[in-house]
Design an enzyme around this catalytic site. Structure first.
Site, mmCIF file in Angstrom:
data_model
loop_
_atom_site.group_PDB
_atom_site.id
_atom_site.type_symbol
_atom_site.label_atom_id
_atom_site.label_comp_id
_atom_site.label_asym_id
_atom_site.label_seq_id
_atom_site.Cartn_x
_atom_site.Cartn_y
_atom_site.Cartn_z
ATOM 1 N N THR A 1 7.255 50.942 49.873
ATOM 2 C CA THR A 1 5.959 51.581 49.705
ATOM 3 C C THR A 1 5.054 51.267 50.895
ATOM 4 O OG1 THR A 1 6.130 51.407 47.306
ATOM 5 C CG2 THR A 1 3.923 51.743 48.216
ATOM 6 N N THR B 1 9.477 43.554 64.444
ATOM 7 C CA THR B 1 10.737 42.847 64.195
ATOM 8 C C THR B 1 11.656 43.691 63.327
ATOM 9 O OG1 THR B 1 9.758 40.656 64.457
ATOM 10 C CG2 THR B 1 11.773 40.788 63.158
ATOM 11 N N HIS C 1 -0.557 44.964 65.536
ATOM 12 C CA HIS C 1 -1.466 43.853 65.839
ATOM 13 C C HIS C 1 -1.473 43.465 67.313
ATOM 14 C CE1 HIS C 1 1.170 40.193 66.218
ATOM 15 N NE2 HIS C 1 2.033 40.965 65.599
ATOM 16 N N SER D 1 4.155 47.616 67.398
ATOM 17 C CA SER D 1 3.487 46.674 66.499
ATOM 18 C C SER D 1 1.991 46.918 66.557
ATOM 19 C CB SER D 1 3.791 45.225 66.911
ATOM 20 O OG SER D 1 3.065 44.318 66.115
ATOM 21 N N CYS E 1 6.462 33.234 68.988
ATOM 22 C CA CYS E 1 7.626 33.246 68.106
ATOM 23 C C CYS E 1 8.493 32.007 68.289
ATOM 24 C CB CYS E 1 8.450 34.500 68.362
ATOM 25 S SG CYS E 1 7.525 36.006 68.061
#
Length: 367
Positions: free
Chosen positions: A231, A81, A196, A194, A313
């Site tokens: 980070t 996203t 996952h 992505s 989603c």
């Protein structure tokens, strides 16, 4: 049975929602554990532990890049996203995308259009494929999904990228569902990923940017990634890297496995219509409908099976699938559709048992 399959079976659950997320590969978990248990250095620090953490991040970056076109750089993000938002908001000029894209693309395009940026959402045909590859001159960015998350169809990305370049535009490929499964054309300019969705951890993704392409930053701060601030987690990067390596190593075996499961599922679902093109398609995504089916009741009757009525989603929104409506299904047909997603850790026995349960519950509705 694979460890992940046994994990679900121990809870009486058959998992068939691989488009929403995939099980974490045991090898990816093993790569993450040292960075969670004992190696806590910031990879952006200059001291020795920090340099060690940075080295792990760079190994992971190379592993992710190995499945991407040459001539670009992988920048880690918090997920796809963020990557999609950055690519779209950080580019300039009019936007073009497809009506079947993920909400992360469509909602971003709508937001920018509402704030004055020209945008066009193109239609698709009944198979879910782009109606026309032609792009108007002066377009700034064209965005399209490699493999659709709801119906699994594979867009003609190479042709769309060529058309974008002929119009002077950059091309953004949302490869979240296709990475490691379907080849990404070398001609794309930006690729969103992505972890996952490829048996890696949640909370990390990436944006691949072709050399010479510049984007305005989405996040401001330390510029740790050279265009992206924040980070990095060595644990998440390491898990993503190993998951990507496994996608490369197991590509043929994974493809053969899902093709076999797809063929078995189609054979056991007579009278059900497949939504979207059967070819070209990623066979780990089976979106089917049976007219008159009450999907909410079906899901209630099959609580031991994790499957979907559409994109995770949009879960809970009350809306029917925008993808199914875009390919011409009526509201009733869209609401009579289910998505079964399977992959590396799905066993033949699990899928057969799930299909038997779904068919029995659907038949009870008719009787």
């Amino acid at each position: 049975m694979a460890a992940d399959g046994a994990y679900d079976a121990a809870r009486g659950m058959i998992y068939l929602d691989y488009q929403a997320t995939t099980p974490l590969a045991p090898e990816a978990l093993a790569a993450m554990l040292p960075w969670l248990e004992s190696q806590h250095a910031n990879p952006h620090s200059a001291h020795r532990p920090g340099r060690g953490a940075r080295a792990a991040v760079e190994v992971a970056r190379d592993q992710v890049a190995a499945l991407l076109p040459p001539g670009g750089r992988v920048i880690f993000t918090a997920g796809a996203t963020e990557a999609l938002n950055w690519a779209i908001k950080g580019s300039g000029g009019p936007l073009v995308t497809l009506a079947t894209e993920h909400a992360a693309v469509l909602d971003t395009v709508r937001y920018l259009a509402a704030n004055g940026r020209a945008a066009t959402v193109r239609t698709v045909d009944a198979c879910g494929l782009a109606d026309d590859a032609a792009i108007a001159p002066g377009t700034g960015l064209v965005a399209a999904m490699l493999v659709n998350n709801e119906i699994g169809v594979i867009q003609p990305i190479a042709a769309l990228a060529d058309a974008a370049h002929d119009a002077g535009a950059l091309f953004l490929c949302d490869a979240v569902q296709g990475y490691g499964r379907v080849a990404i054309p070398d001609t794309v300019d930006l690729v969103a990923l992505s972890a996952h969705k490829v048996y890696g951890p949640k909370g990390i993704g990436a944006l691949w940017i072709r050399d010479g392409v510049t984007l305005d930053p989405l996040l401001h701060g330390g510029d740790q990634e050279g265009g992206r601030s924040g980070t990095l987690s060595p644990a998440l990067c390491a898990g993503f890297g190993v998951a990507a390596r496994l996608m490369a190593e197991r590509r043929e075996a994974d493809a053969a496995h899902v093709a076999w499961l797809w063929a078995m599922a189609i054979e056991r679902l007579p009278g059900w219509a497949v939504n979207g093109a059967v070819e070209p398609r990623y066979f780990g995504n089976l979106n089917v409908r049976r007219d008159g089916l009450d999907v909410a009741r079906l899901m209630s009757d099959c609580r031991g099976i994790a499957f979907s009525a559409g994109s995770a989603c949009a879960s809970g929104s009350g809306r029917s699938s925008h993808v199914l409506r875009a390919i011409g299904l009526t509201e009733a047909q869209a609401r009579s559709s289910i998505r079964l997603g399977f992959g590396r850790y799905t066993t033949e026995e699990e899928l057969r048992n799930a299909l038997d349960a779904i068919l029995a519950a659907a038949d009870r509705q008719r009787s």
